[in-house]
Design a protein around this motif. Structure first.
Motif, short mmCIF file in Angstrom:
data_model
loop_
_atom_site.label_atom_id
_atom_site.label_comp_id
_atom_site.label_asym_id
_atom_site.label_seq_id
_atom_site.Cartn_x
_atom_site.Cartn_y
_atom_site.Cartn_z
N GLU A 116 0.85 -1.19 0.00
CA GLU A 116 0.00 0.00 0.00
C GLU A 116 0.88 1.23 0.00
O GLU A 116 1.86 1.32 0.75
CB GLU A 116 -0.92 0.05 1.22
N ILE A 117 0.53 2.19 -0.85
CA ILE A 117 1.22 3.48 -0.91
C ILE A 117 0.16 4.56 -0.80
O ILE A 117 -0.84 4.52 -1.52
CB ILE A 117 2.00 3.64 -2.23
N ALA A 118 0.38 5.52 0.10
CA ALA A 118 -0.59 6.61 0.30
C ALA A 118 0.15 7.92 0.41
O ALA A 118 1.23 7.99 1.01
CB ALA A 118 -1.42 6.36 1.55
N ILE A 119 -0.43 8.95 -0.16
CA ILE A 119 0.12 10.30 -0.05
C ILE A 119 -1.03 11.25 0.24
O ILE A 119 -2.12 11.11 -0.32
CB ILE A 119 0.89 10.71 -1.34
N ALA A 120 -0.80 12.20 1.14
CA ALA A 120 -1.85 13.14 1.54
C ALA A 120 -1.30 14.55 1.59
O ALA A 120 -0.12 14.77 1.89
CB ALA A 120 -2.41 12.74 2.89
N LEU A 121 -2.17 15.50 1.33
CA LEU A 121 -1.87 16.92 1.45
C LEU A 121 -2.86 17.47 2.46
O LEU A 121 -4.07 17.29 2.30
CB LEU A 121 -2.04 17.60 0.09
N GLU A 135 2.94 7.33 3.26
CA GLU A 135 3.14 6.04 3.93
C GLU A 135 3.23 4.96 2.86
O GLU A 135 2.46 4.95 1.90
CB GLU A 135 1.99 5.74 4.87
N ALA A 136 4.17 4.07 3.03
CA ALA A 136 4.29 2.90 2.17
C ALA A 136 4.44 1.69 3.07
O ALA A 136 5.16 1.74 4.07
CB ALA A 136 5.48 3.02 1.23
N SER A 137 3.75 0.61 2.73
CA SER A 137 3.86 -0.60 3.55
C SER A 137 3.81 -1.84 2.66
O SER A 137 3.16 -1.84 1.62
CB SER A 137 2.77 -0.65 4.62
N TRP A 138 4.46 -2.87 3.12
CA TRP A 138 4.49 -4.14 2.43
C TRP A 138 4.32 -5.23 3.49
O TRP A 138 5.15 -5.36 4.39
CB TRP A 138 5.79 -4.32 1.68
N ASP A 139 3.24 -5.98 3.40
CA ASP A 139 2.99 -7.11 4.30
C ASP A 139 3.63 -8.35 3.67
O ASP A 139 3.02 -9.02 2.85
CB ASP A 139 1.49 -7.32 4.50
N LEU A 178 6.82 -4.27 6.48
CA LEU A 178 7.86 -3.27 6.35
C LEU A 178 7.16 -1.97 6.00
O LEU A 178 6.35 -1.93 5.07
CB LEU A 178 8.84 -3.68 5.25
N GLN A 179 7.45 -0.89 6.76
CA GLN A 179 6.75 0.36 6.55
C GLN A 179 7.73 1.52 6.48
O GLN A 179 8.77 1.50 7.14
CB GLN A 179 5.78 0.63 7.70
N ALA A 180 7.37 2.51 5.69
CA ALA A 180 8.14 3.75 5.60
C ALA A 180 7.15 4.92 5.68
O ALA A 180 6.03 4.84 5.15
CB ALA A 180 8.90 3.80 4.28
#
Length: 142
Positions: free
Chosen positions: A82-87, A114-118, A125-127
């Motif tokens: 999952e990749i998400a970007i917000a303003l 936010e980026a995550s990989w299950d 793993l999250q960033a």
């Protein structure tokens, strides 16, 4: 298949000063706006989701953010990633008894990612990315 959702949440607050005869004695009754958003899921079958409104931002560990902000967020979730970007930027007061945005939040622009990989069950793993730019005029010293 695309799904759309609308959610609105308010909280009623009654603050009662137990020491009414003090100089700073204050009692108040107001509504506080909580989460309120319009959410569109899996737009045109692309795994893209779109949210706009007063969104909740939270990291499970609460290391980087746990707050509601006026924002727009786009996320992409094709499977285990999952990749998400917000303003985000506060657009108005949060309480009905105030006619201003909290000075700590006024004119602050945020980019939250936010980026995550299950990669396995109960393992991920999250960033995270949080960028904040305060556009408030500088204070002057007299």
């Amino acid at each position: 298949m695309r799904n759309d959702s609308l959610f609105v949440q308010f909280q009623g607050v009654w603050e009662k000063d137990l020491l009414e005869n003090t100089v700073d004695g204050l009692s108040d009754l107001f509504l506080e706006r909580e989460e309120m958003w319009l959410y569109s899921e899996n737009i045109l079958g692309t795994h893209l989701d779109f949210e706009v409104g007063r969104l909740h931002f939270e990291d499970d560990r609460r290391w980087w953010f746990d707050d509601e902000l006026d924002a727009v967020r786009v996320s992409w979730e094709p499977g285990s990633c999952e990749i998400a970007i917000a303003l985000a930027r506060e657009l108005g007061p949060n309480r009905t008894d105030q006619d201003y945005v909290d000075p700590d939040q006024e004119r602050v622009l945020r980019v939250i990612g936010e980026a995550s990989w299950d990669w396995r069950e109960n393992h991920s793993l999250q960033a995270f990315l949080v960028y904040q730019d305060d556009h408030s005029p500088p204070e002057t010293v007299d």
